[in-house]
Design an enzyme around this catalytic site. Structure first.
Site, PDB file in Angstrom:
ATOM      1  N   GLU A   1       2.007   7.344  -2.672  1.00  0.00           N
ATOM      2  CA  GLU A   1       1.741   6.179  -1.957  1.00  0.00           C
ATOM      3  C   GLU A   1       0.687   6.190  -0.655  1.00  0.00           C
ATOM      4  O   GLU A   1       0.776   6.868  -0.203  1.00  0.00           O
ATOM      5  CB  GLU A   1       3.530   5.791  -1.212  1.00  0.00           C
ATOM      6  CG  GLU A   1       3.778   4.829  -1.319  1.00  0.00           C
ATOM      7  CD  GLU A   1       3.598   3.549  -2.109  1.00  0.00           C
ATOM      8  OE1 GLU A   1       3.286   2.955  -1.123  1.00  0.00           O
ATOM      9  OE2 GLU A   1       4.817   2.416  -2.524  1.00  0.00           O
ATOM     10  N   ASP A   2       0.302   4.833  -0.398  1.00  0.00           N
ATOM     11  CA  ASP A   2      -0.553   4.878   1.200  1.00  0.00           C
ATOM     12  C   ASP A   2       0.131   5.128   2.629  1.00  0.00           C
ATOM     13  O   ASP A   2       0.116   5.569   2.820  1.00  0.00           O
ATOM     14  CB  ASP A   2      -1.532   3.572   0.838  1.00  0.00           C
ATOM     15  CG  ASP A   2      -0.030   2.464   0.517  1.00  0.00           C
ATOM     16  OD1 ASP A   2       0.729   2.583   0.525  1.00  0.00           O
ATOM     17  OD2 ASP A   2      -1.173   1.133   0.718  1.00  0.00           O
TER      18      ASP A   2
ATOM     19  N   ASP B   1      -6.221  -1.644   2.718  1.00  0.00           N
ATOM     20  CA  ASP B   1      -7.501  -3.437   3.210  1.00  0.00           C
ATOM     21  C   ASP B   1      -6.420  -4.487   3.480  1.00  0.00           C
ATOM     22  O   ASP B   1      -5.848  -4.490   3.410  1.00  0.00           O
ATOM     23  CB  ASP B   1      -6.918  -3.864   1.668  1.00  0.00           C
ATOM     24  CG  ASP B   1      -5.660  -4.434   1.153  1.00  0.00           C
ATOM     25  OD1 ASP B   1      -5.174  -4.579   1.283  1.00  0.00           O
ATOM     26  OD2 ASP B   1      -6.042  -6.298   0.887  1.00  0.00           O
TER      27      ASP B   1
ATOM     28  N   ASP C   1       5.940   1.196   5.671  1.00  0.00           N
ATOM     29  CA  ASP C   1       6.080   0.596   6.715  1.00  0.00           C
ATOM     30  C   ASP C   1       7.406  -0.050   6.605  1.00  0.00           C
ATOM     31  O   ASP C   1       8.164   0.093   7.555  1.00  0.00           O
ATOM     32  CB  ASP C   1       4.827  -0.978   7.091  1.00  0.00           C
ATOM     33  CG  ASP C   1       5.392  -2.120   7.441  1.00  0.00           C
ATOM     34  OD1 ASP C   1       6.209  -1.328   8.860  1.00  0.00           O
ATOM     35  OD2 ASP C   1       4.589  -3.028   8.022  1.00  0.00           O
TER      36      ASP C   1
ATOM     37  N   LYS D   1       4.884   4.336   9.625  1.00  0.00           N
ATOM     38  CA  LYS D   1       4.982   3.410  10.475  1.00  0.00           C
ATOM     39  C   LYS D   1       6.443   4.059  11.068  1.00  0.00           C
ATOM     40  O   LYS D   1       7.323   4.267  10.216  1.00  0.00           O
ATOM     41  CB  LYS D   1       4.652   1.445  10.394  1.00  0.00           C
ATOM     42  CG  LYS D   1       2.884   1.710  10.159  1.00  0.00           C
ATOM     43  CD  LYS D   1       2.769  -0.064  10.436  1.00  0.00           C
ATOM     44  CE  LYS D   1       1.641   0.020   9.340  1.00  0.00           C
ATOM     45  NZ  LYS D   1       1.812  -1.564   9.782  1.00  0.00           N
TER      46      LYS D   1
ATOM     47  N   ARG E   1     -11.355  -1.197   1.762  1.00  0.00           N
ATOM     48  CA  ARG E   1     -10.537  -0.331   1.074  1.00  0.00           C
ATOM     49  C   ARG E   1     -11.757   1.496   1.324  1.00  0.00           C
ATOM     50  O   ARG E   1     -10.749   2.212   0.969  1.00  0.00           O
ATOM     51  CB  ARG E   1     -10.549  -0.827   0.237  1.00  0.00           C
ATOM     52  CG  ARG E   1      -9.678  -1.454  -0.210  1.00  0.00           C
ATOM     53  CD  ARG E   1      -8.957  -1.173  -1.787  1.00  0.00           C
ATOM     54  NE  ARG E   1      -7.811  -2.670  -2.143  1.00  0.00           N
ATOM     55  CZ  ARG E   1      -7.190  -3.132  -2.243  1.00  0.00           C
ATOM     56  NH1 ARG E   1      -5.574  -2.287  -1.082  1.00  0.00           N
ATOM     57  NH2 ARG E   1      -6.177  -4.435  -2.614  1.00  0.00           N
TER      58      ARG E   1
ATOM     59  N   LYS F   1      -3.082  -1.152  -4.862  1.00  0.00           N
ATOM     60  CA  LYS F   1      -4.447  -0.919  -4.856  1.00  0.00           C
ATOM     61  C   LYS F   1      -4.440   1.004  -4.172  1.00  0.00           C
ATOM     62  O   LYS F   1      -5.121   1.649  -3.682  1.00  0.00           O
ATOM     63  CB  LYS F   1      -5.675  -1.523  -5.005  1.00  0.00           C
ATOM     64  CG  LYS F   1      -4.964  -2.686  -5.854  1.00  0.00           C
ATOM     65  CD  LYS F   1      -5.989  -3.562  -5.832  1.00  0.00           C
ATOM     66  CE  LYS F   1      -5.849  -4.437  -6.207  1.00  0.00           C
ATOM     67  NZ  LYS F   1      -6.801  -5.896  -5.679  1.00  0.00           N
ATOM     68  N   GLY F   2      -3.569   0.403  -3.049  1.00  0.00           N
ATOM     69  CA  GLY F   2      -3.756   1.891  -1.731  1.00  0.00           C
ATOM     70  C   GLY F   2      -4.175   2.750  -1.904  1.00  0.00           C
ATOM     71  O   GLY F   2      -4.585   3.468  -1.134  1.00  0.00           O
TER      72      GLY F   2
ATOM     73  N   VAL G   1      -3.339  -1.681   9.821  1.00  0.00           N
ATOM     74  CA  VAL G   1      -4.579  -0.241   9.825  1.00  0.00           C
ATOM     75  C   VAL G   1      -5.002  -0.330   8.736  1.00  0.00           C
ATOM     76  O   VAL G   1      -5.067  -1.548   6.894  1.00  0.00           O
ATOM     77  CB  VAL G   1      -4.116   0.616  10.146  1.00  0.00           C
ATOM     78  CG1 VAL G   1      -3.644   1.194  11.196  1.00  0.00           C
ATOM     79  CG2 VAL G   1      -3.256   1.821   8.846  1.00  0.00           C
TER      80      VAL G   1
HETATM   81  P1  5GP Z   1       6.345  -1.243   2.957  1.00  0.00           P
HETATM   82  O1  5GP Z   1       7.533  -2.397   1.790  1.00  0.00           O
HETATM   83  O2  5GP Z   1       7.111  -0.619   2.870  1.00  0.00           O
HETATM   84  O3  5GP Z   1       6.888  -2.931   4.284  1.00  0.00           O
HETATM   85  O4  5GP Z   1       4.973  -2.042   3.044  1.00  0.00           O
HETATM   86  C1  5GP Z   1       4.566  -1.071   2.221  1.00  0.00           C
HETATM   87  C2  5GP Z   1       3.213  -1.164   1.417  1.00  0.00           C
HETATM   88  O5  5GP Z   1       2.497  -2.893   2.619  1.00  0.00           O
HETATM   89  C3  5GP Z   1       2.216  -0.755   1.777  1.00  0.00           C
HETATM   90  O6  5GP Z   1       2.097   0.151   0.255  1.00  0.00           O
HETATM   91  C4  5GP Z   1       0.823  -1.685   1.831  1.00  0.00           C
HETATM   92  O7  5GP Z   1       0.516  -1.946   0.650  1.00  0.00           O
HETATM   93  C5  5GP Z   1       1.138  -2.539   2.892  1.00  0.00           C
HETATM   94  N1  5GP Z   1       1.109  -2.085   3.999  1.00  0.00           N
HETATM   95  C6  5GP Z   1       2.075  -1.799   5.084  1.00  0.00           C
HETATM   96  N2  5GP Z   1       1.383  -1.735   6.274  1.00  0.00           N
HETATM   97  C7  5GP Z   1      -0.029  -2.013   5.952  1.00  0.00           C
HETATM   98  C8  5GP Z   1      -0.992  -1.660   7.400  1.00  0.00           C
HETATM   99  O8  5GP Z   1      -0.517  -1.602   8.273  1.00  0.00           O
HETATM  100  N3  5GP Z   1      -2.061  -2.131   6.187  1.00  0.00           N
HETATM  101  C9  5GP Z   1      -2.006  -2.827   5.619  1.00  0.00           C
HETATM  102  N4  5GP Z   1      -3.600  -2.548   4.463  1.00  0.00           N
HETATM  103  N5  5GP Z   1      -1.251  -2.352   4.434  1.00  0.00           N
HETATM  104  C10 5GP Z   1       0.120  -2.376   4.709  1.00  0.00           C
HETATM  105 MG    MG Z   2      -2.619  -4.451   1.236  1.00  0.00          MG
HETATM  106 MG    MG Z   3       2.244   1.104  -1.351  1.00  0.00          MG
END
Ligand code: 5GP
Ligand code: MG
Ligand code: MG
Length: 192
Positions: free
Chosen positions: A109-110, A169, A113, A141, A175, A53-54, A163
């Protein structure tokens, strides 16, 4: 924290420790990214794929800032594991409504990470035969830079702190904050 910090915080939102990216900075960045996308996709139609949902806020603002014709679809994925980190094991909660074969797909994408969720998603989408497949992420990040995913459009590089805001969220809250920031330790503990 001193009384000045406290009153500044109360004016913004009592649970927010620090604003990392302001509402104005986000708006300016979306406009800048939209201009780049418009130039790159001139004469074509984009299928924006929002990752729920991000990405809802980015989708809503980016889609309206674009001049090229677009259609939208959404996917919801869930990575197994804790709420604040990613494991790379992904499950599709909601798939796309339509085929993407032959389409110019831009994944919206939001935040990236570890990049594990996105890396899995791109592999999945690539197997469906789109004409092109690119990614726009509003936030990135530091860890994401080491992962082998090609991000065509990145809004902001931010520190590796957790964050919230602008779609992001914590336990489904925050959100709708118009900015992106970190939570106070108290706010984190309250919903932990
Ligand atoms: P990744 O697979 O890149 O580690 O994580 C991706 C997803 O984790 C993002 O689309 C998001 O939904 C969540 N996420 C990663 N970092 C953050 C953060 O700092 N805050 C929040 N609220 N969600 C995050
Ligand atoms: Mg989340
Ligand atoms: Mg996402």
């Amino acid at each position: 924290s001193n009384p000045t910090d406290e009153s500044a915080r109360a004016r913004i939102h009592p649970d927010i420790d620090d604003i990392l990216v302001s509402q104005e900075e986000i708006a300016a960045k979306i406009a800048e990214l939209a201009a780049r996308v418009d130039a790159d996709y001139a004469g074509r139609e984009i299928l924006l794929v929002g990752v729920l949902k991000g990405a809802v806020m980015v989708m809503a603002d980016l889609s309206r800032a674009l001049s090229v014709p677009i259609t939208m679809d959404f996917m919801a994925v869930s990575s197994y594991g804790s709420t604040t980190s990613s494991s790379g094991v992904v499950r599709i909660l909601k798939d796309l409504d339509r085929s993407i074969e032959g389409r110019d797909v831009l994944v919206v994408e939001d935040i990236i990470d570890s990049g594990l969720t996105l890396s899995w998603l791109l592999k999945n989408l690539r197997s469906r035969g789109p004409a092109s497949l690119e990614v726009l992420a509003l936030f990135r990040k530091p860890e994401a830079i080491t992962v082998d995913v090609d991000l065509r459009y990145v809004g902001f590089d931010i520190p590796s702190a957790f964050v919230v805001g602008y779609g992001l969220d914590y336990a489904e809250h925050y959100r709708t904050l118009p900015f992106v920031g970190t939570l106070t330790p108290e706010a984190i503990a309250r919903r932990a």
